[in-house]
Design an enzyme around this catalytic site. Sequence first.
Site, PDB file in Angstrom:
ATOM      1  N   ARG A 141      -2.355  -0.068   9.617  1.00 15.60           N
ATOM      2  CA  ARG A 141      -2.318  -0.455  11.025  1.00 15.60           C
ATOM      3  C   ARG A 141      -1.546   0.152  11.837  1.00 15.60           C
ATOM      4  O   ARG A 141      -1.340   1.429  12.072  1.00 15.60           O
ATOM      5  CB  ARG A 141      -2.375  -1.951  11.118  1.00 15.60           C
ATOM      6  CG  ARG A 141      -2.709  -2.746  12.503  1.00 15.60           C
ATOM      7  CD  ARG A 141      -2.297  -4.136  12.591  1.00 15.60           C
ATOM      8  NE  ARG A 141      -1.161  -4.671  12.253  1.00 15.60           N
ATOM      9  CZ  ARG A 141      -0.231  -4.943  13.267  1.00 15.60           C
ATOM     10  NH1 ARG A 141      -0.337  -4.574  14.583  1.00 15.60           N
ATOM     11  NH2 ARG A 141       0.976  -5.023  13.199  1.00 15.60           N
ATOM     12  N   LYS A 142      -0.366  -0.650  12.247  1.00 15.29           N
ATOM     13  CA  LYS A 142       0.811   0.234  12.926  1.00 15.29           C
ATOM     14  C   LYS A 142       2.071   0.828  12.058  1.00 15.29           C
ATOM     15  O   LYS A 142       2.415   1.888  12.294  1.00 15.29           O
ATOM     16  CB  LYS A 142       1.555  -1.008  14.042  1.00 15.29           C
ATOM     17  CG  LYS A 142       0.864  -0.712  15.274  1.00 15.29           C
ATOM     18  CD  LYS A 142       1.285  -2.099  16.225  1.00 15.29           C
ATOM     19  CE  LYS A 142       1.859  -1.541  17.480  1.00 15.29           C
ATOM     20  NZ  LYS A 142       2.284  -2.664  18.050  1.00 15.29           N
TER      21      LYS A 142
ATOM     22  N   HIS B 115       1.609  -9.954  -6.620  1.00 17.09           N
ATOM     23  CA  HIS B 115       2.066 -10.646  -5.704  1.00 17.09           C
ATOM     24  C   HIS B 115       2.961 -11.821  -6.118  1.00 17.09           C
ATOM     25  O   HIS B 115       3.674 -12.573  -5.494  1.00 17.09           O
ATOM     26  CB  HIS B 115       1.218 -11.080  -4.482  1.00 17.09           C
ATOM     27  CG  HIS B 115       0.653 -10.023  -3.733  1.00 17.09           C
ATOM     28  ND1 HIS B 115       1.461  -8.989  -3.107  1.00 17.09           N
ATOM     29  CD2 HIS B 115      -0.447  -9.831  -3.354  1.00 17.09           C
ATOM     30  CE1 HIS B 115       0.594  -8.159  -2.324  1.00 17.09           C
ATOM     31  NE2 HIS B 115      -0.299  -8.726  -2.439  1.00 17.09           N
TER      32      HIS B 115
ATOM     33  N   THR C  19       1.014  -1.192  -0.096  1.00 18.98           N
ATOM     34  CA  THR C  19      -0.017   0.082   0.021  1.00 18.98           C
ATOM     35  C   THR C  19       1.013   1.327  -0.011  1.00 18.98           C
ATOM     36  O   THR C  19       0.704   2.289  -0.740  1.00 18.98           O
ATOM     37  CB  THR C  19      -1.084  -0.153   1.183  1.00 18.98           C
ATOM     38  OG1 THR C  19      -1.477  -1.281   1.583  1.00 18.98           O
ATOM     39  CG2 THR C  19      -2.064   1.123   1.031  1.00 18.98           C
ATOM     40  N   TRP C  20       1.799   1.197   0.595  1.00 14.10           N
ATOM     41  CA  TRP C  20       2.968   2.478   0.824  1.00 14.10           C
ATOM     42  C   TRP C  20       3.447   2.580  -0.430  1.00 14.10           C
ATOM     43  O   TRP C  20       3.535   3.859  -1.093  1.00 14.10           O
ATOM     44  CB  TRP C  20       3.846   2.030   1.880  1.00 14.10           C
ATOM     45  CG  TRP C  20       4.781   3.234   2.251  1.00 14.10           C
ATOM     46  CD1 TRP C  20       4.494   4.555   2.058  1.00 14.10           C
ATOM     47  CD2 TRP C  20       5.769   3.305   3.296  1.00 14.10           C
ATOM     48  NE1 TRP C  20       5.538   5.436   2.869  1.00 14.10           N
ATOM     49  CE2 TRP C  20       6.206   4.658   3.355  1.00 14.10           C
ATOM     50  CE3 TRP C  20       6.476   2.164   3.988  1.00 14.10           C
ATOM     51  CZ2 TRP C  20       7.217   4.938   4.356  1.00 14.10           C
ATOM     52  CZ3 TRP C  20       7.540   2.392   4.788  1.00 14.10           C
ATOM     53  CH2 TRP C  20       7.968   4.001   4.991  1.00 14.10           C
TER      54      TRP C  20
HETATM   55  P1  PAP Z   1      -1.283  -5.953   0.918  1.00 17.27           P
HETATM   56  O1  PAP Z   1      -0.042  -6.506   0.594  1.00 17.27           O
HETATM   57  O2  PAP Z   1      -2.197  -6.628   1.606  1.00 17.27           O
HETATM   58  O3  PAP Z   1      -1.595  -4.722   0.062  1.00 17.27           O
HETATM   59  P2  PAP Z   1       0.468  -4.250   2.557  1.00 17.27           P
HETATM   60  O4  PAP Z   1       0.081  -2.645   2.302  1.00 17.27           O
HETATM   61  O5  PAP Z   1       1.609  -4.969   2.106  1.00 17.27           O
HETATM   62  O6  PAP Z   1      -0.718  -4.957   2.184  1.00 17.27           O
HETATM   63  O7  PAP Z   1       0.713  -4.310   4.281  1.00 17.27           O
HETATM   64  C1  PAP Z   1      -0.047  -3.825   5.205  1.00 17.27           C
HETATM   65  C2  PAP Z   1       1.119  -3.276   6.080  1.00 17.27           C
HETATM   66  O8  PAP Z   1       1.705  -2.111   5.553  1.00 17.27           O
HETATM   67  C3  PAP Z   1       0.515  -2.896   7.735  1.00 17.27           C
HETATM   68  O9  PAP Z   1       1.293  -3.299   8.313  1.00 17.27           O
HETATM   69  P3  PAP Z   1       1.424  -3.706   9.932  1.00 17.27           P
HETATM   70  O10 PAP Z   1       0.270  -4.666   9.891  1.00 17.27           O
HETATM   71  O11 PAP Z   1       2.509  -4.209  10.292  1.00 17.27           O
HETATM   72  O12 PAP Z   1       0.976  -2.278  10.641  1.00 17.27           O
HETATM   73  C4  PAP Z   1       0.268  -1.413   7.350  1.00 17.27           C
HETATM   74  O13 PAP Z   1       0.078  -0.750   8.517  1.00 17.27           O
HETATM   75  C5  PAP Z   1       1.526  -0.892   6.562  1.00 17.27           C
HETATM   76  N1  PAP Z   1       1.279   0.365   5.993  1.00 17.27           N
HETATM   77  C6  PAP Z   1       0.189   0.716   5.218  1.00 17.27           C
HETATM   78  N2  PAP Z   1       0.426   1.973   4.836  1.00 17.27           N
HETATM   79  C7  PAP Z   1       1.591   2.223   5.117  1.00 17.27           C
HETATM   80  C8  PAP Z   1       2.305   3.607   5.026  1.00 17.27           C
HETATM   81  N3  PAP Z   1       2.042   4.586   4.244  1.00 17.27           N
HETATM   82  N4  PAP Z   1       3.620   3.567   5.665  1.00 17.27           N
HETATM   83  C9  PAP Z   1       4.052   2.450   6.269  1.00 17.27           C
HETATM   84  N5  PAP Z   1       3.333   1.514   6.477  1.00 17.27           N
HETATM   85  C10 PAP Z   1       2.244   1.261   5.767  1.00 17.27           C
END
Ligand code: PAP
Length: 327
Positions: free
Chosen positions: A293-294, A139, A79-80
Amino acid sequence: MNQSELLRNFGDDEDIRPEVKSLISSLPSYTDVEGKKLCNYQGCWYYYKNLQAVLDYQKNFKPLDTDIIVTSYPKSGTTWLKALTVALLQRSEDGLQNHPLTSDSPHGLVPFLEMKLYLKSSTPDLTNLSSSPRLFSTHMPLHTLREPLKDSPCKIVYVCRNVKDVIVSLWHFRSRIENKEAERSKLESIVESFCKGVNNYGPFWDNVLSYWKGSLEDPDHVLFMRYEDLKEEPYDQVIRLAEFLGCPFTQEEIHSGSVEKILDLCSLDNLRNLDINKSGIAWNKLHHSIFFRKGEVDDWKNHLTTEMADKIDMIIHEKFQGSGLRI
Ligand code: PAP
């Protein structure tokens, strides 16, 4: 169908065409603890519906030279990376106001090939995508992705993340989809499936290594990034990404704070608090908010036992040995 039914529905045979069923019957298969069926194609495990979409992608996708494909193992920072890619390519002189990221989610702006476009149709209409250049995501491992790309000069960016944080992120993601507390038993079964290498898009190490090796062999077309580097040195990493994508920052942009603006726009807190991501729901009924999330490095330390961590580390160490990849 709600979010949780959607996830359950992935491993069933419904809507699978006869020729795909026939191929599946010749492939190694596995039923996971939740009863979802997976099969192994070109070294990677897929739910049946994703595999059908992968096959349709391989058969029908026609690349354009300017295409950009954002890739990852799930929960590695997809997502990032999507948000950063869109922000870099669609930066304009009037700043970031009315930016596409304020009206659509990163996943809406950079659609998945096998989890959206080719899942909905074997021949999706790719003429009316919102972005130019076209942006896609996946993926799949690199060798599977590359089959229809042939000698295309399109650019592929991969983001990799510490597997222990990937596991914890996936555990929370699945629990949120099911609207349940994160149960320890679920975490244990995810750890077990990762260690066996039999899980959706697994084995994790083969997915990562396919892109790592691809980036070494063909650095002009495959960029390998790390979630942890993005967290630790976001400024340098975004400059690196911009250069790879062919849209480097000008000196003027650097001096006017353009890099910082992009990082702010794409920060977890900013994205999470945008209305579209707070309350939006994707075509597949997933709430956009579920992807935020975090976003911390080493969150696994709060959840995995030492025994679990040691076992994972040992496997990863063995699999990555000799590759030059530090993770
Ligand atoms: P996906 O492969 O299903 O699309 P993906 O975006 O890779 O998911 O993973 C989500 C993780 O990226 C989450 O991590 P966490 O569970 O350890 O918190 C999510 O919080 C994190 N994430 C999403 N957006 C960002 C961002 N802008 N910056 C940093 N981390 C992010």
